[in-house]
Design a protein around this motif. Structure first.
Motif, PDB file in Angstrom:
ATOM      1  N   LYS A  60      53.072  46.721  54.545  1.00 22.57           N
ATOM      2  CA  LYS A  60      53.871  46.969  53.632  1.00 22.57           C
ATOM      3  C   LYS A  60      53.907  45.888  52.541  1.00 22.57           C
ATOM      4  O   LYS A  60      53.898  45.979  51.233  1.00 22.57           O
ATOM      5  CB  LYS A  60      55.293  47.440  54.137  1.00 22.57           C
ATOM      6  N   ASP A  61      54.144  44.601  53.220  1.00 20.03           N
ATOM      7  CA  ASP A  61      54.255  43.529  52.178  1.00 20.03           C
ATOM      8  C   ASP A  61      53.182  43.183  51.654  1.00 20.03           C
ATOM      9  O   ASP A  61      53.138  42.787  50.187  1.00 20.03           O
ATOM     10  CB  ASP A  61      54.662  42.207  53.285  1.00 20.03           C
ATOM     11  N   ILE A  62      51.702  43.534  51.971  1.00 20.55           N
ATOM     12  CA  ILE A  62      50.632  43.348  51.273  1.00 20.55           C
ATOM     13  C   ILE A  62      50.439  44.392  50.259  1.00 20.55           C
ATOM     14  O   ILE A  62      50.174  43.853  48.967  1.00 20.55           O
ATOM     15  CB  ILE A  62      49.295  43.333  52.168  1.00 20.55           C
ATOM     16  N   LEU A  63      50.658  45.431  50.460  1.00 17.01           N
ATOM     17  CA  LEU A  63      50.622  46.598  49.435  1.00 17.01           C
ATOM     18  C   LEU A  63      51.750  46.323  48.313  1.00 17.01           C
ATOM     19  O   LEU A  63      51.498  46.686  47.161  1.00 17.01           O
ATOM     20  CB  LEU A  63      50.876  47.903  50.051  1.00 17.01           C
ATOM     21  N   ASP A  64      52.804  45.838  48.767  1.00 16.52           N
ATOM     22  CA  ASP A  64      53.867  45.437  47.805  1.00 16.52           C
ATOM     23  C   ASP A  64      53.303  44.299  46.769  1.00 16.52           C
ATOM     24  O   ASP A  64      53.487  44.198  45.740  1.00 16.52           O
ATOM     25  CB  ASP A  64      55.254  45.014  48.269  1.00 16.52           C
ATOM     26  N   ALA A  65      52.609  43.263  47.463  1.00 24.46           N
ATOM     27  CA  ALA A  65      52.292  42.269  46.554  1.00 24.46           C
ATOM     28  C   ALA A  65      51.111  42.573  45.664  1.00 24.46           C
ATOM     29  O   ALA A  65      50.981  41.810  44.422  1.00 24.46           O
ATOM     30  CB  ALA A  65      51.692  41.130  47.515  1.00 24.46           C
ATOM     31  N   LEU A 118      42.749  50.476  48.723  1.00 27.04           N
ATOM     32  CA  LEU A 118      44.017  49.932  49.271  1.00 27.04           C
ATOM     33  C   LEU A 118      43.961  50.659  50.630  1.00 27.04           C
ATOM     34  O   LEU A 118      44.893  49.832  51.476  1.00 27.04           O
ATOM     35  CB  LEU A 118      45.040  50.789  48.611  1.00 27.04           C
ATOM     36  N   ARG A 119      43.491  51.282  51.333  1.00 22.63           N
ATOM     37  CA  ARG A 119      43.305  52.029  52.478  1.00 22.63           C
ATOM     38  C   ARG A 119      42.859  50.690  53.571  1.00 22.63           C
ATOM     39  O   ARG A 119      43.529  50.892  54.675  1.00 22.63           O
ATOM     40  CB  ARG A 119      42.321  53.123  52.694  1.00 22.63           C
ATOM     41  N   ASN A 120      42.292  49.805  53.000  1.00 16.36           N
ATOM     42  CA  ASN A 120      42.234  48.517  53.988  1.00 16.36           C
ATOM     43  C   ASN A 120      43.542  48.062  54.506  1.00 16.36           C
ATOM     44  O   ASN A 120      43.448  47.589  55.637  1.00 16.36           O
ATOM     45  CB  ASN A 120      41.447  47.334  52.804  1.00 16.36           C
ATOM     46  N   PHE A 121      44.459  48.134  53.383  1.00 17.57           N
ATOM     47  CA  PHE A 121      45.696  47.388  53.967  1.00 17.57           C
ATOM     48  C   PHE A 121      46.567  48.280  54.685  1.00 17.57           C
ATOM     49  O   PHE A 121      47.618  47.848  55.049  1.00 17.57           O
ATOM     50  CB  PHE A 121      46.369  46.678  52.643  1.00 17.57           C
ATOM     51  N   GLU A 122      46.252  49.497  55.040  1.00 22.62           N
ATOM     52  CA  GLU A 122      46.951  50.268  55.950  1.00 22.62           C
ATOM     53  C   GLU A 122      46.106  50.134  57.365  1.00 22.62           C
ATOM     54  O   GLU A 122      46.414  51.067  58.168  1.00 22.62           O
ATOM     55  CB  GLU A 122      46.931  51.794  55.487  1.00 22.62           C
TER      56      GLU A 122
END
Length: 224
Positions: A60-65, A118-122
């Motif tokens: 969550k924090d990475i996607l928000d960033a 972005l799926r990387n960061f999930e």
């Protein structure tokens, strides 16, 4: 699993099933992977294993960033060259095109391509993530040692009927990762590894990247 089968079946899986991986299995994998060679046996690898709420919070924090401050996050080492050249440029482009083709994403569909990135960061829905780091005071040889450890880990996963995806994409977000795991200041985040059971129905998991034939990268001298 025979070693050759493990090597040939290893691939980067980009969609995992929501099936838990027991902690004792992960510990056994790490114990075996740590048999990797290292110069003077210094064993430079450092691993933080996360799952559950910790993994979700990092995601969550990475996607928000990425939405608000993507230009403020840089990796602490260079994985790729500043300028690409052949034959590496062509190989890089080919695997990207092949992945999007498997997913039915047109080359011009920039939004869909970005969403897939972005799926990387999930963690591609993997239930477990391993963050791999080493002491920044070490030198280039330790990166070689770390690579052998990581390869061991990817192959050991196959012996447990598990799959992985090694992801340098997390390296730029080391400051965020440090908020969630006890990564010491002197430790440099190299990559993450998503770990779990492959979703066999996912089209992106049908991608098998090609390899150069032996004559393309090896020479033989002095043989009779």
């Amino acid at each position: 699993m025979h070693l050759e089968e493990a090597i040939r079946s290893r691939k980067s899986v980009r969609r995992f099933l929501p099936k838990k991986v027991p902690r004792d299995v992960i510990e056994a994998m790490l114990e075996l992977a740590a048999r990797a060679p290292s110069g003077n046996n210094i064993q430079p690898w450092i691993v933080h294993v996360v799952t559950g709420q910790v993994k979700q919070a990092i995601s969550k924090d990475i996607l928000d960033a990425i939405k608000t401050e993507s230009d403020q996050h840089q990796a602490e080492y260079d994985y790729y060259p500043e300028e690409w050249f052949e034959p590496y440029q062509a190989r890089r482009r080919a695997v990207g095109f092949e992945l999007f083709e498997q997913l039915g994403i047109a080359r011009a569909d920039r939004e869909a391509r970005e969403q897939q990135t972005l799926r990387n960061f999930e963690f591609f829905d993997a239930p477990v993530a391993l963050f791999i780091s080493l002491d920044r005071r070490l030198s280039l040889g330790s990166y070689v040692d770390l690579g052998m450890f990581i390869q061991n880990l990817l192959l050991v996963a196959r012996a447990h009927d598990l799959h992985t995806c090694a992801q340098a994409a997390f390296a730029p977000f080391h400051r965020i990762v440090r908020h969630h795991i006890p990564l010491a200041d002197e430790h440099l985040l190299v990559c993450a590894i998503s770990l779990g059971f492959e979703d066999l129905d996912a089209p992106e998991n049908k991608l098998i990247t090609p390899r150069e034939e032996v004559p393309g990268f090896a020479g033989f001298y002095g043989f009779e």
